[in-house]
Design a protein around this motif. Structure first.
Motif, PDB file in Angstrom:
ATOM      1  N   ALA A 195       0.818  -1.208   0.000  1.00 60.97           N
ATOM      2  CA  ALA A 195       0.000   0.000   0.000  1.00 60.97           C
ATOM      3  C   ALA A 195       0.856   1.264   0.000  1.00 60.97           C
ATOM      4  O   ALA A 195       0.519   2.258  -0.661  1.00 60.97           O
ATOM      5  CB  ALA A 195      -0.933   0.004   1.215  1.00 60.97           C
ATOM      6  N   SER A 196       1.966   1.247   0.735  1.00 62.35           N
ATOM      7  CA  SER A 196       2.840   2.419   0.795  1.00 62.35           C
ATOM      8  C   SER A 196       3.449   2.731  -0.570  1.00 62.35           C
ATOM      9  O   SER A 196       3.625   3.896  -0.934  1.00 62.35           O
ATOM     10  CB  SER A 196       3.950   2.197   1.827  1.00 62.35           C
ATOM     11  OG  SER A 196       3.415   2.084   3.119  1.00 62.35           O
ATOM     12  N   VAL A 197       3.773   1.687  -1.330  1.00 62.95           N
ATOM     13  CA  VAL A 197       4.326   1.886  -2.679  1.00 62.95           C
ATOM     14  C   VAL A 197       3.240   2.385  -3.629  1.00 62.95           C
ATOM     15  O   VAL A 197       3.442   3.345  -4.393  1.00 62.95           O
ATOM     16  CB  VAL A 197       4.956   0.575  -3.201  1.00 62.95           C
ATOM     17  CG1 VAL A 197       5.425   0.749  -4.640  1.00 62.95           C
ATOM     18  CG2 VAL A 197       6.122   0.151  -2.318  1.00 62.95           C
ATOM     19  N   ILE A 198       2.057   1.752  -3.567  1.00 65.23           N
ATOM     20  CA  ILE A 198       0.933   2.169  -4.421  1.00 65.23           C
ATOM     21  C   ILE A 198       0.547   3.612  -4.129  1.00 65.23           C
ATOM     22  O   ILE A 198       0.149   4.364  -5.030  1.00 65.23           O
ATOM     23  CB  ILE A 198      -0.268   1.230  -4.207  1.00 65.23           C
ATOM     24  CG1 ILE A 198       0.045  -0.167  -4.747  1.00 65.23           C
ATOM     25  CG2 ILE A 198      -1.527   1.781  -4.891  1.00 65.23           C
ATOM     26  CD1 ILE A 198      -1.047  -1.180  -4.500  1.00 65.23           C
ATOM     27  N   ALA A 199       0.684   4.020  -2.865  1.00 67.06           N
ATOM     28  CA  ALA A 199       0.276   5.370  -2.459  1.00 67.06           C
ATOM     29  C   ALA A 199       1.042   6.472  -3.179  1.00 67.06           C
ATOM     30  O   ALA A 199       0.550   7.605  -3.296  1.00 67.06           O
ATOM     31  CB  ALA A 199       0.457   5.534  -0.950  1.00 67.06           C
ATOM     32  N   LEU A 200       2.236   6.177  -3.677  1.00 71.49           N
ATOM     33  CA  LEU A 200       3.003   7.184  -4.414  1.00 71.49           C
ATOM     34  C   LEU A 200       2.212   7.719  -5.594  1.00 71.49           C
ATOM     35  O   LEU A 200       2.334   8.889  -5.968  1.00 71.49           O
ATOM     36  CB  LEU A 200       4.327   6.579  -4.898  1.00 71.49           C
ATOM     37  CG  LEU A 200       5.338   6.195  -3.817  1.00 71.49           C
ATOM     38  CD1 LEU A 200       6.502   5.438  -4.433  1.00 71.49           C
ATOM     39  CD2 LEU A 200       5.834   7.436  -3.089  1.00 71.49           C
ATOM     40  N   VAL A 201       1.374   6.857  -6.167  1.00 74.61           N
ATOM     41  CA  VAL A 201       0.539   7.267  -7.302  1.00 74.61           C
ATOM     42  C   VAL A 201      -0.912   7.433  -6.875  1.00 74.61           C
ATOM     43  O   VAL A 201      -1.564   8.423  -7.220  1.00 74.61           O
ATOM     44  CB  VAL A 201       0.623   6.222  -8.442  1.00 74.61           C
ATOM     45  CG1 VAL A 201      -0.341   6.577  -9.569  1.00 74.61           C
ATOM     46  CG2 VAL A 201       2.043   6.121  -8.963  1.00 74.61           C
ATOM     47  N   ALA A 202      -1.418   6.475  -6.100  1.00 74.46           N
ATOM     48  CA  ALA A 202      -2.841   6.444  -5.783  1.00 74.46           C
ATOM     49  C   ALA A 202      -3.280   7.581  -4.875  1.00 74.46           C
ATOM     50  O   ALA A 202      -4.380   8.127  -5.045  1.00 74.46           O
ATOM     51  CB  ALA A 202      -3.205   5.101  -5.136  1.00 74.46           C
ATOM     52  N   THR A 203      -2.449   7.967  -3.896  1.00 79.31           N
ATOM     53  CA  THR A 203      -2.861   9.027  -2.966  1.00 79.31           C
ATOM     54  C   THR A 203      -3.067  10.370  -3.675  1.00 79.31           C
ATOM     55  O   THR A 203      -4.130  10.987  -3.545  1.00 79.31           O
ATOM     56  CB  THR A 203      -1.851   9.155  -1.805  1.00 79.31           C
ATOM     57  OG1 THR A 203      -1.911   7.961  -1.012  1.00 79.31           O
ATOM     58  CG2 THR A 203      -2.182  10.350  -0.919  1.00 79.31           C
ATOM     59  N   PRO A 204      -2.095  10.876  -4.439  1.00 75.44           N
ATOM     60  CA  PRO A 204      -2.348  12.134  -5.155  1.00 75.44           C
ATOM     61  C   PRO A 204      -3.460  12.010  -6.190  1.00 75.44           C
ATOM     62  O   PRO A 204      -4.245  12.950  -6.383  1.00 75.44           O
ATOM     63  CB  PRO A 204      -1.007  12.461  -5.814  1.00 75.44           C
ATOM     64  CG  PRO A 204      -0.144  11.285  -5.645  1.00 75.44           C
ATOM     65  CD  PRO A 204      -0.721  10.406  -4.592  1.00 75.44           C
ATOM     66  N   PHE A 205      -3.571  10.842  -6.854  1.00 73.80           N
ATOM     67  CA  PHE A 205      -4.616  10.661  -7.864  1.00 73.80           C
ATOM     68  C   PHE A 205      -6.005  10.710  -7.231  1.00 73.80           C
ATOM     69  O   PHE A 205      -6.886  11.461  -7.676  1.00 73.80           O
ATOM     70  CB  PHE A 205      -4.420   9.332  -8.587  1.00 73.80           C
ATOM     71  CG  PHE A 205      -5.540   8.986  -9.538  1.00 73.80           C
ATOM     72  CD1 PHE A 205      -5.614   9.597 -10.782  1.00 73.80           C
ATOM     73  CD2 PHE A 205      -6.523   8.072  -9.176  1.00 73.80           C
ATOM     74  CE1 PHE A 205      -6.655   9.294 -11.657  1.00 73.80           C
ATOM     75  CE2 PHE A 205      -7.563   7.763 -10.046  1.00 73.80           C
ATOM     76  CZ  PHE A 205      -7.632   8.375 -11.284  1.00 73.80           C
ATOM     77  N   ASN A 206      -6.210   9.907  -6.182  1.00 69.93           N
ATOM     78  CA  ASN A 206      -7.517   9.870  -5.520  1.00 69.93           C
ATOM     79  C   ASN A 206      -7.876  11.225  -4.922  1.00 69.93           C
ATOM     80  O   ASN A 206      -9.010  11.697  -5.055  1.00 69.93           O
ATOM     81  CB  ASN A 206      -7.530   8.807  -4.412  1.00 69.93           C
ATOM     82  CG  ASN A 206      -7.803   7.416  -4.951  1.00 69.93           C
ATOM     83  OD1 ASN A 206      -8.346   7.256  -6.038  1.00 69.93           O
ATOM     84  ND2 ASN A 206      -7.436   6.397  -4.195  1.00 69.93           N
ATOM     85  N   PHE A 207      -6.909  11.851  -4.252  1.00 67.67           N
ATOM     86  CA  PHE A 207      -7.180  13.149  -3.626  1.00 67.67           C
ATOM     87  C   PHE A 207      -7.551  14.196  -4.672  1.00 67.67           C
ATOM     88  O   PHE A 207      -8.510  14.949  -4.493  1.00 67.67           O
ATOM     89  CB  PHE A 207      -5.953  13.607  -2.844  1.00 67.67           C
ATOM     90  CG  PHE A 207      -6.139  14.923  -2.144  1.00 67.67           C
ATOM     91  CD1 PHE A 207      -7.006  15.042  -1.073  1.00 67.67           C
ATOM     92  CD2 PHE A 207      -5.457  16.050  -2.571  1.00 67.67           C
ATOM     93  CE1 PHE A 207      -7.187  16.263  -0.430  1.00 67.67           C
ATOM     94  CE2 PHE A 207      -5.624  17.268  -1.946  1.00 67.67           C
ATOM     95  CZ  PHE A 207      -6.487  17.378  -0.863  1.00 67.67           C
ATOM     96  N   SER A 208      -6.822  14.223  -5.778  1.00 71.04           N
ATOM     97  CA  SER A 208      -7.040  15.245  -6.803  1.00 71.04           C
ATOM     98  C   SER A 208      -8.422  15.133  -7.446  1.00 71.04           C
ATOM     99  O   SER A 208      -9.141  16.127  -7.545  1.00 71.04           O
ATOM    100  CB  SER A 208      -5.951  15.152  -7.879  1.00 71.04           C
ATOM    101  OG  SER A 208      -4.691  15.406  -7.334  1.00 71.04           O
TER     102      SER A 208
END
Length: 291
Positions: free
Chosen positions: A103-116
């Motif tokens: 999850a921490s690795v996926i978050a590099l892309v998924a966190t900014p994408f989902n938030f945006s």
């Protein structure tokens, strides 16, 4: 890194090390053989909770900064404390560690994408839209210091020094529980100026939000028919978001907006409380089953 951050890092690393003493390499081999359980743990974090949060902010008439904070917390991955809580709740700790790492690795892309996209498509928070960037080195450093190093050392320690491991396992386990309780007390003291009756509506939102994460973890694990130990790990991973990461982003991107900081801080305190409640409930269930 400040002195406070260094101390917290060392404490968390020690807690993860104490958990690793209970694990064996075979535990991770079993997880690798059942990738479905890892996927099950990722679905609540990156799909169900973010989408449900976005839908809730469209329906609720909350201040934009509160809605933005809810969206941000939901977009963050789980934190390392989830591994400790899973272990205390007698869930599949190896699965919890595996899900946290992925999850921490996926978050590099998924966190900014989902938030945006969630911020941009909500009229109330559209004005809050920012270009969110997460420094990959920060997450990799966190993974290295809080997960990879103490977990590897714990596994090697238990393998090479089994007698010493047997002697220190229980004291370190008690230390982990004491640290969790201290985190709650420290959080309450730090945010004592916010602990007024006017804070109750925000606290209620955080409690319900966190309950949704736990529920989505339970729902996903039921649908995907994973084992009871895996279900516990998935539930905790779904309900324990990395509010520390959220607070860091709020400080950098939003000038430590008070409304956003309040939501993220309350999340940081409450998800430990709810996690310990689940631990108590599961241990009570186990005692009833063995009785």
């Amino acid at each position: 890194m400040t002195t406070q951050q260094l101390i917290l890092t060392l404490v968390l690393a020690t807690m993860v090390f104490s958990v690793a003493l209970e694990l064996r390499i075979e535990d991770f081999k079993r997880v690798a053989q059942t990738p479905r359980a890892v996927i099950c743990g990722l679905i609540p974090q990156f799909i169900l909770l973010p989408v449900a949060t976005w839908a809730a902010t469209l329906l609720l008439d909350l201040p934009p900064n509160v809605e933005a904070a809810m969206i941000l917390v939901a977009a963050c991955p789980g934190g390392s404390l989830s591994n400790v809580i899973t272990h205390l709740g007698r869930g599949n700790t190896a699965l919890s560690v595996s899900v946290s790492a992925v999850a921490s690795v996926i978050a590099l892309v998924a966190t900014p994408f989902n938030f945006s996209w969630m911020i941009a498509t909500n009229p109330a928070t559209a004005a809050w839209m920012r270009e969110l960037s997460i420094d990959p080195s920060g997450i990799w450093l966190s993974l290295l210091l809080l997960l990879a190093v103490p977990m590897t050392l714990g596994l090697l320690f238990s393998h090479k020094l089994p007698m010493l491991t047997a002697r220190i396992r229980k004291p370190l386990g008690n230390f982990a529980v004491a640290c969790l309780l201290l985190f709650i007390v420290a959080g309450l003291i730090k945010e004592r100026q916010l602990l007024t009756l006017g804070l109750l509506p925000t606290l209620l939102i955080v409690v319900i939000h966190n309950a949704c994460g736990l529920f989505f973890g339970w729902l996903t694990s039921v649908v995907m028919r994973v084992s009871e130990k895996d279900r516990r790990a998935v539930m905790i991973e779904g309900g324990m978001q990395n509010s520390g990461l959220a607070l860091g982003i709020i400080g950098v991107q939003f000038g430590s907006d008070l409304g956003m900081v309040t939501v993220a801080s309350l999340w940081g305190i409450w998800h430990i409380v709810s996690g310990l409640v689940m631990v108590y409930w599961w241990r009570k269930q186990d005692a009833r089953s063995s009785g």
